[in-house]
Design a protein around this motif. Sequence first.
Motif, PDB file in Angstrom:
ATOM      1  N   PRO A 186      -5.042  28.218 -49.232  1.00 45.74           N
ATOM      2  CA  PRO A 186      -5.468  29.662 -49.950  1.00 45.74           C
ATOM      3  C   PRO A 186      -6.171  30.870 -48.399  1.00 45.74           C
ATOM      4  CG  PRO A 186      -7.052  27.776 -50.553  1.00 45.74           C
ATOM      5  CD  PRO A 186      -5.965  27.754 -49.615  1.00 45.74           C
ATOM      6  N   TRP A 187      -5.229  32.046 -48.815  1.00 48.05           N
ATOM      7  CA  TRP A 187      -5.425  32.873 -47.532  1.00 48.05           C
ATOM      8  C   TRP A 187      -5.474  33.810 -47.501  1.00 48.05           C
ATOM      9  CZ3 TRP A 187      -5.926  31.480 -41.649  1.00 48.05           C
ATOM     10  CH2 TRP A 187      -6.382  33.288 -41.367  1.00 48.05           C
ATOM     11  N   VAL A 188      -6.111  34.898 -47.086  1.00 48.98           N
ATOM     12  CA  VAL A 188      -5.960  37.173 -47.701  1.00 48.98           C
ATOM     13  C   VAL A 188      -5.247  37.341 -46.483  1.00 48.98           C
ATOM     14  CG1 VAL A 188      -7.191  39.095 -48.062  1.00 48.98           C
ATOM     15  CG2 VAL A 188      -8.406  37.196 -47.832  1.00 48.98           C
ATOM     16  N   PHE A 189      -4.007  37.372 -47.926  1.00 51.56           N
ATOM     17  CA  PHE A 189      -2.743  38.087 -47.471  1.00 51.56           C
ATOM     18  C   PHE A 189      -2.773  39.712 -48.581  1.00 51.56           C
ATOM     19  CE2 PHE A 189       2.028  38.320 -47.982  1.00 51.56           C
ATOM     20  CZ  PHE A 189       2.458  39.206 -46.498  1.00 51.56           C
ATOM     21  N   ARG A 190      -2.442  40.750 -47.333  1.00 46.25           N
ATOM     22  CA  ARG A 190      -2.666  41.961 -47.982  1.00 46.25           C
ATOM     23  C   ARG A 190      -3.612  42.220 -49.151  1.00 46.25           C
ATOM     24  NH1 ARG A 190       4.095  42.441 -48.486  1.00 46.25           N
ATOM     25  NH2 ARG A 190       4.755  42.604 -45.871  1.00 46.25           N
ATOM     26  N   ASP A 191      -4.822  41.956 -48.751  1.00 45.10           N
ATOM     27  CA  ASP A 191      -5.669  42.670 -49.327  1.00 45.10           C
ATOM     28  C   ASP A 191      -5.230  41.228 -50.160  1.00 45.10           C
ATOM     29  OD1 ASP A 191      -7.250  43.874 -48.028  1.00 45.10           O
ATOM     30  OD2 ASP A 191      -5.985  45.218 -48.651  1.00 45.10           O
ATOM     31  N   GLU A 192      -5.330  40.433 -50.670  1.00 41.67           N
ATOM     32  CA  GLU A 192      -4.760  39.511 -51.849  1.00 41.67           C
ATOM     33  C   GLU A 192      -4.899  37.813 -51.691  1.00 41.67           C
ATOM     34  OE1 GLU A 192      -1.867  40.221 -54.274  1.00 41.67           O
ATOM     35  OE2 GLU A 192      -2.281  42.170 -54.671  1.00 41.67           O
TER      36      GLU A 192
END
Length: 514
Positions: free
Chosen positions: A464-470
Amino acid sequence: MEDRAKPGPGNVLEFRLPDLGEGLADAELVSWSVSVGDAVELNQTIAEVETAKAVVALPSPFAGRVVELLAQPGETVLVGAPLIRVQDDTAVPSGQESATNGAEVAGDAPGAGRTAVLVGYGPEGETVSRRRRPVASVATQSDSSRRPVDVAAEPDADESFAHRGAGSESPAVQSVSPDIAVSGSELPEDEAAESFSRRARPSLTTTRAAATPAARRLARELGIDLWFVAGSGPGGAVTVEDVRGAVPVSQPRTLASQSQAAPVATAPAVTDPDAGLIRPSARELRTPISGIRKRTAAAMLASARTIPQASTFVTLDCTASMELLDHLRSTKSFAELTLTPLALVAKSVLAALAEFPEINVFWDEANQEIVTKHYVNLGVAVATDRGLLVPNIKEAQSLSLRDLTREIGWLAETARSGGASPTDLRGGTFTITNVGVFGVDTGVPLVNPGEAAILCLGSIRKRPWVFRDELAIRWVTTLGISFDHRMIDGELASRFLATTASLLEDPLTLLSRI
């Protein structure tokens, strides 16, 4: 090349372990390619030895017939110690036996009694006295590399690795110990490559413990199993004194304390009726420290003692890099290559080193200088059955991603097969170790002596990773760098690591740095 006199007829020529050009004092004999009675030709491979983490093929410096092998596979042999004796095939003319037995060959003229310089050997050195050698071996005679030795007159020394002749009619022995040149300053790169065979190392299935011949003979007479005698000689070899100090069954050593403290439960000893010794129980296994493990231990000890080290880490989203690799694998350029993330990491490291040359440095203690290198010999740590090897890619900064991929694959395969030459393993300037292949997230590697930093690549996993605020599932990995704090500050190491990470997060930016 200067002319060298050919040894006279009937001489027994003695070949001693040469200086392999690595600054080492000994080598472990891996295997013989010849046996007693075999005919050998000039430059024919006669043995393989392991030193500096490489298996090296030794060519014969003369032709003749093998009369004696002076070391056994698994034994550690000192530089300058005798390895093999070869009888010149040419018959001795009648009436000349007494003249040649123990006499000098071809007089005292310059170059007399020496063999020619051969493929795989550099010019003959002055002597091998600069190396530590057995005290009473044949090789310790004055000017022994040029003069024959009467074997019958030699005492049977415990420290010698040579078997001694017993007859008074032993032919003259001429010791030969040319230097093998492997560095670029001694031989051209292509000649050095020809000098050492890139071959797989045979598996070591020998049942013999490392011991001097005299100790082996005494052990046979006393019925002692050498595997259970601790060696105090060179490389852990068992000497005569070690055999004499072995404990018989009638006088067993005890592990229990002589004090009145409560007894400690220990595994029972097992009596060997054949050897007459107390064997250690099956709960313990003692393995001699030799070969690659011995070399690695020495290098890591030197690293820990002499290099003040620090480490820093960064975790990054490498999804774009994984997608790029998938695309490149389907192209014609990489169709026959095994393209791994390590190749792209290596390319990113090389680009970052070009921006931060202060990382690619060396601490010259003798001259109190920091040496900045404008070339990168990129080391790649490879796990093999024999231990950890770090071959390096010469002039890696000039290679494309495709060339890097090919070189990494070739070096790894060569190292695992035992064919890495000393040249492949020397001269590194920066190293990458990939612990991710073992499922490990990160590590703190030790800096290799002679370098200033080492990069560690951890496992690449979907997380899980925060990518483009998602929140998204992305490919994530961790990079770590250990560095020599004498030359590299935390700020410089962090900037270098951050730059490498940014190139992996957006690998298309590599185009602007190629």
